[in-house]
Scaffold this motif. Structure first.
Motif, PDB file in Angstrom:
ATOM      1  N   MET A   1      -9.383  -7.027   4.655  1.00  0.00           N
ATOM      2  CA  MET A   1      -8.166  -6.446   5.228  1.00  0.00           C
ATOM      3  C   MET A   1      -7.693  -7.228   6.445  1.00  0.00           C
ATOM      4  N   SER A   2      -8.637  -7.746   7.205  1.00  0.00           N
ATOM      5  CA  SER A   2      -8.257  -8.515   8.396  1.00  0.00           C
ATOM      6  C   SER A   2      -7.558  -9.818   8.022  1.00  0.00           C
ATOM      7  N   GLN A   3      -7.727 -10.273   6.765  1.00  0.00           N
ATOM      8  CA  GLN A   3      -7.088 -11.505   6.308  1.00  0.00           C
ATOM      9  C   GLN A   3      -5.757 -11.245   5.596  1.00  0.00           C
ATOM     10  N   ILE A   4      -5.389  -9.964   5.434  1.00  0.00           N
ATOM     11  CA  ILE A   4      -4.106  -9.638   4.800  1.00  0.00           C
ATOM     12  C   ILE A   4      -3.002  -9.910   5.815  1.00  0.00           C
ATOM     13  N   GLY A   5      -2.223 -10.938   5.571  1.00  0.00           N
ATOM     14  CA  GLY A   5      -1.242 -11.384   6.557  1.00  0.00           C
ATOM     15  C   GLY A   5      -0.053 -10.459   6.702  1.00  0.00           C
ATOM     16  N   THR A   6       0.535 -10.046   5.579  1.00  0.00           N
ATOM     17  CA  THR A   6       1.704  -9.163   5.602  1.00  0.00           C
ATOM     18  C   THR A   6       1.355  -7.866   4.877  1.00  0.00           C
ATOM     19  N   ARG A   7       1.650  -6.741   5.522  1.00  0.00           N
ATOM     20  CA  ARG A   7       1.326  -5.442   4.938  1.00  0.00           C
ATOM     21  C   ARG A   7       2.608  -4.634   4.773  1.00  0.00           C
ATOM     22  N   VAL A   8       2.906  -4.303   3.537  1.00  0.00           N
ATOM     23  CA  VAL A   8       4.059  -3.463   3.211  1.00  0.00           C
ATOM     24  C   VAL A   8       3.489  -2.095   2.848  1.00  0.00           C
ATOM     25  N   THR A   9       3.725  -1.115   3.711  1.00  0.00           N
ATOM     26  CA  THR A   9       3.045   0.168   3.561  1.00  0.00           C
ATOM     27  C   THR A   9       4.033   1.302   3.359  1.00  0.00           C
ATOM     28  N   CYS A  10       3.929   1.962   2.207  1.00  0.00           N
ATOM     29  CA  CYS A  10       4.685   3.184   1.950  1.00  0.00           C
ATOM     30  C   CYS A  10       3.887   4.363   2.518  1.00  0.00           C
TER      31      CYS A  10
ATOM     32  N   GLN B   1      10.979   5.054  -1.403  1.00  0.00           N
ATOM     33  CA  GLN B   1      11.949   4.035  -1.007  1.00  0.00           C
ATOM     34  C   GLN B   1      12.015   3.812   0.505  1.00  0.00           C
ATOM     35  N   GLN B   2      10.929   4.083   1.197  1.00  0.00           N
ATOM     36  CA  GLN B   2      10.801   3.685   2.593  1.00  0.00           C
ATOM     37  C   GLN B   2       9.442   3.046   2.791  1.00  0.00           C
ATOM     38  N   ALA B   3       9.403   2.051   3.668  1.00  0.00           N
ATOM     39  CA  ALA B   3       8.149   1.335   3.914  1.00  0.00           C
ATOM     40  C   ALA B   3       8.141   0.765   5.321  1.00  0.00           C
ATOM     41  N   LEU B   4       6.945   0.633   5.856  1.00  0.00           N
ATOM     42  CA  LEU B   4       6.726  -0.052   7.132  1.00  0.00           C
ATOM     43  C   LEU B   4       6.189  -1.437   6.817  1.00  0.00           C
ATOM     44  N   ILE B   5       6.919  -2.459   7.237  1.00  0.00           N
ATOM     45  CA  ILE B   5       6.494  -3.846   7.006  1.00  0.00           C
ATOM     46  C   ILE B   5       6.040  -4.442   8.333  1.00  0.00           C
ATOM     47  N   MET B   6       4.862  -5.039   8.326  1.00  0.00           N
ATOM     48  CA  MET B   6       4.357  -5.668   9.546  1.00  0.00           C
ATOM     49  C   MET B   6       3.476  -6.847   9.174  1.00  0.00           C
ATOM     50  N   GLY B   7       3.390  -7.791  10.083  1.00  0.00           N
ATOM     51  CA  GLY B   7       2.500  -8.922   9.854  1.00  0.00           C
ATOM     52  C   GLY B   7       3.193 -10.262   9.822  1.00  0.00           C
TER      53      GLY B   7
ATOM     54  N   PHE C   1       0.837  -1.197   0.000  1.00  0.00           N
ATOM     55  CA  PHE C   1       0.000   0.000   0.000  1.00  0.00           C
ATOM     56  C   PHE C   1       0.874   1.250   0.000  1.00  0.00           C
ATOM     57  N   GLY C   2       0.327   2.341  -0.489  1.00  0.00           N
ATOM     58  CA  GLY C   2       1.039   3.616  -0.515  1.00  0.00           C
ATOM     59  C   GLY C   2       0.415   4.531  -1.541  1.00  0.00           C
ATOM     60  N   LYS C   3       0.521   5.819  -1.291  1.00  0.00           N
ATOM     61  CA  LYS C   3      -0.072   6.753  -2.240  1.00  0.00           C
ATOM     62  C   LYS C   3       0.740   6.768  -3.530  1.00  0.00           C
ATOM     63  N   SER C   4       0.187   7.363  -4.560  1.00  0.00           N
ATOM     64  CA  SER C   4       0.822   7.374  -5.871  1.00  0.00           C
ATOM     65  C   SER C   4       2.198   8.023  -5.809  1.00  0.00           C
ATOM     66  N   GLY C   5       3.185   7.386  -6.472  1.00  0.00           N
ATOM     67  CA  GLY C   5       4.534   7.941  -6.538  1.00  0.00           C
ATOM     68  C   GLY C   5       5.460   7.525  -5.415  1.00  0.00           C
ATOM     69  N   THR C   6       5.019   6.619  -4.537  1.00  0.00           N
ATOM     70  CA  THR C   6       5.866   6.205  -3.417  1.00  0.00           C
ATOM     71  C   THR C   6       6.720   4.974  -3.720  1.00  0.00           C
ATOM     72  N   GLY C   7       6.582   4.414  -4.922  1.00  0.00           N
ATOM     73  CA  GLY C   7       7.428   3.279  -5.299  1.00  0.00           C
ATOM     74  C   GLY C   7       6.808   1.921  -5.034  1.00  0.00           C
ATOM     75  N   LYS C   8       5.471   1.843  -5.031  1.00  0.00           N
ATOM     76  CA  LYS C   8       4.817   0.550  -4.775  1.00  0.00           C
ATOM     77  C   LYS C   8       5.232  -0.498  -5.803  1.00  0.00           C
ATOM     78  N   SER C   9       5.290  -0.099  -7.077  1.00  0.00           N
ATOM     79  CA  SER C   9       5.622  -1.064  -8.136  1.00  0.00           C
ATOM     80  C   SER C   9       7.034  -1.610  -7.977  1.00  0.00           C
ATOM     81  N   PHE C  10       7.985  -0.766  -7.570  1.00  0.00           N
ATOM     82  CA  PHE C  10       9.362  -1.220  -7.390  1.00  0.00           C
ATOM     83  C   PHE C  10       9.458  -2.192  -6.217  1.00  0.00           C
ATOM     84  N   ILE C  11       8.775  -1.886  -5.122  1.00  0.00           N
ATOM     85  CA  ILE C  11       8.788  -2.798  -3.979  1.00  0.00           C
ATOM     86  C   ILE C  11       8.119  -4.117  -4.349  1.00  0.00           C
ATOM     87  N   THR C  12       6.996  -4.031  -5.065  1.00  0.00           N
ATOM     88  CA  THR C  12       6.294  -5.243  -5.483  1.00  0.00           C
ATOM     89  C   THR C  12       7.175  -6.078  -6.404  1.00  0.00           C
TER      90      THR C  12
END
Length: 563
Positions: free
Chosen positions: A471-480, A512-518, A187-198
């Motif tokens: 959303m409650s079933q999303i095990g790992t969340r990578v959030t920009c 190029q920064q993200a919070l990973i949890m889950g 997850f992340g707003k437009s331009g935060t690099g979601k495609s590169f992380i994915t």
């Protein structure tokens, strides 16, 4: 040499605890398990400088009195004082000496840290924290050894995804088995690099061979190559892996050829294979009313497999057959006319054909089940949300059905287990909206967890548009970075200690920064994601050569044994 006193044996002059590696930053002076711990920061080499060296999101370790080690994340920093006159009568800016005296005595820094894991004495595996360290326990910066104990070292099960904040030499590794075990999200707003992380995460999954990926590539970001906003080109998955690992199937061969992209086949869908269920999910996008959706099922029942062709046909006989339903009172003329107008969009989908010789669903299933990941490029159709949603729904429904059948046969010992599959969708909130998620295949997959060896990787800039149950079933969340309050609230739904982590998320850089949890990480971590470039290319290339070498050794062994 001056002999060591009894007092010095118990209270060494050096404040750094030898059993606690890392640079000391302060001591615990308060807090609770639910609200986090309060750390009074040491003054630092330059009095008062310690607070400037401590970033929100950084890891620290607390050495407890009972030899427990608590792994914590910094959630806030603040300035405090012991005398109100510090605020009303601060030292003059030119009085450097007095300012240092104040910072050494009356003023100090404070940090709030959230305890996440604890390492018991004699144990090598951290566990969830259920208590807190005692008053005045020493707090130090986490080092590489600490991080490795928590996140594991890079191996066949752990993939290097980035580095903690201000710890550029310390790798953070994601547990790939746990990442594919449940549905995940980027997850992340437009331009935060979601495609590169994915793309980085997908390269790790493909490299490991732990699952196949079916990637619905809306913007042509994952196949052959991609350029960033500055015009720099990066390799896609097809350039990193050979044809035995990644195939690209295109809906738009002309655009693929014009871009110089290599593809392994074209997708064509026969009109007669389309069912009302494939279109019903598009009701919101096509503005179909409930009456109009119900009319689709009526037409399928009365006209058979050719229902859509006849609905779009200009042939007089086909139109007469439809008009007959109106005359008999089975359909309202306005309803039929509205459906035909709204279905004009299907005429512009060049991948829909009257006659198709290849069973594309069977072809894709066989590839995926044999370990080949598929990138489905949309070309010019990537700008059409109805086309993207239609194709994703059409293929996912049928491939999931094949996986369910294969899994059931394996359960009955009549076949092998299907290869794990991760389905990647962009604009996920369009598929998982609260109004439709209960009835779509994507909502079903998210709720099934990994019952039939199929999970989702959802990529979205509006997580608040995704159904809460999903959303409650999303095990790992990578959030920009996210700046919408409802999106932030959605990302943290069901997450323990969310209030402490909200401030961490709000302080992320725009790229190029993200919070990973889950599920795939033992505790939340803020990372600077690794560069998607030559170093990653070389790592994957080295792995490819090793796999080829191992295959050659096996082949040679068979030759030596059997001739």
């Amino acid at each position: 040499m001056i002999p060591e006193s009894e007092l010095e044996k118990h209270f060494p002059a050096n404040q750094d605890n030898p059993s606690t590696p890392g640079i000391r930053i302060g001591t615990i002076v308060g807090g609770s398990l639910s609200k986090g711990l309060v750390v009074k920061l040491d003054a630092g080499e330059l009095p008062g400088s310690m607070i400037e060296q401590l970033a929100v999101g950084r890891y620290v370790v607390v050495q407890g009195l009972t030899e427990r080690r608590f792994f914590c994340i910094v959630t806030d920093v603040a300035l405090e004082h012991t005398n109100p006159s510090v605020e009303s009568n601060p030292p003059e800016a030119t009085d450097i000496i007095m300012a240092e005296v104040y910072r050494s005595t009356l003023a100090y820094g404070k940090a709030n840290v959230a305890p996440m894991l604890v390492l018991e004495h004699g144990s090598e595996e951290p566990k969830p924290v259920k208590t807190i360290p005692a008053h005045f326990s020493v707090v130090v910066q986490a080092n590489e050894e600490d991080v490795a104990k928590v996140f594991g070292k890079a191996d066949s099960d752990h993939f290097y995804i980035g580095n903690p904040i201000e710890m550029d030499q310390v790798p953070i590794n994601v547990n790939l088995d746990r990442f594919i075990e449940r549905s995940s999200g980027v997850f992340g707003k437009s331009g935060t690099g979601k495609s590169f992380i994915t793309r980085t995460l997908l390269s790790g999954i493909v490299k490991s061979g732990k699952a196949s990926c079916l990637i619905f590539d809306m913007h042509n970001d994952y196949g052959w190559a991609i350029k960033n906003e500055h015009g720099k080109e990066y390799k896609g998955l097809q350039q990193l892996f050979d044809a035995h690992q990644v195939n690209v199937i295109t809906l738009d061969p002309e655009t693929s050829q014009a871009r110089g992209n290599r593809h392994d086949g074209a997708l064509h869908i026969p009109y007669d294979a389309i069912e009302p269920e494939d279109i019903a999910m598009l009701a919101g996008v096509l503005t179909l009313s409930e009456v109009q959706v119900n009319a689709l099922y009526f037409l399928r029942r009365r006209l058979g497999r050719k229902w859509l062709r006849k609905l779009l046909s200009n042939d007089e006989n086909d139109q007469s057959e439809l008009d007959e339903f109106v005359q008999q009172g089975d359909l309202i003329k306005g309803t039929l006319g509205a459906i035909q107008r709204k279905f004009e969009i299907f005429r512009r989908m060049g991948f829909l054909k009257t006659n198709v010789s290849e069973d594309i669903v069977e072809t894709l299933f066989q590839k995926l089940n044999s370990g080949i990941s598929i990138v489905l490029e949309f070309g010019i159709y990537g700008d059409s949300l109805p086309a993207y949603m239609f194709v994703a729904n059409y293929l996912t429904r049928r491939i999931h059905h094949r996986y369910v059948a294969t899994k059931n046969k394996a359960f009955g010992q009549q076949g092998d287990e299907p290869n794990p599959l991760m389905i990647v969708i962009e604009e996920a909130h369009k598929f998982l909206d609260p109004e439709i998620s209960q009835h779509t295949i994507f909502g079903t997959i998210a709720r099934e967890l990994r019952k039939y060896n199929v999970t989702l990787l959802v990529v979205d800039q509006r997580p608040s548009g995704i159904d809460d149950e999903v959303m409650s079933q999303i095990g790992t969340r990578v959030t920009c970075l996210l700046d919408n309050e409802s999106d932030i609230r959605a990302v943290f739904s069901g997450v323990s200690g969310a209030s402490a982590l909200r401030e961490v998320l709000a302080r992320l850089d725009t790229q190029q920064q993200a919070l990973i949890m889950g599920h795939a990480v033992p505790m939340p971590v803020v990372i600077r994601t690794r560069d998607y470039g030559p170093e990653l290319y070389a790592e994957i290339s080295q792995q490819e050569h090793k796999l080829q070498s191992d295959s050659e050794k096996v082949a040679q062994a068979k030759t030596d044994l059997f001739g």
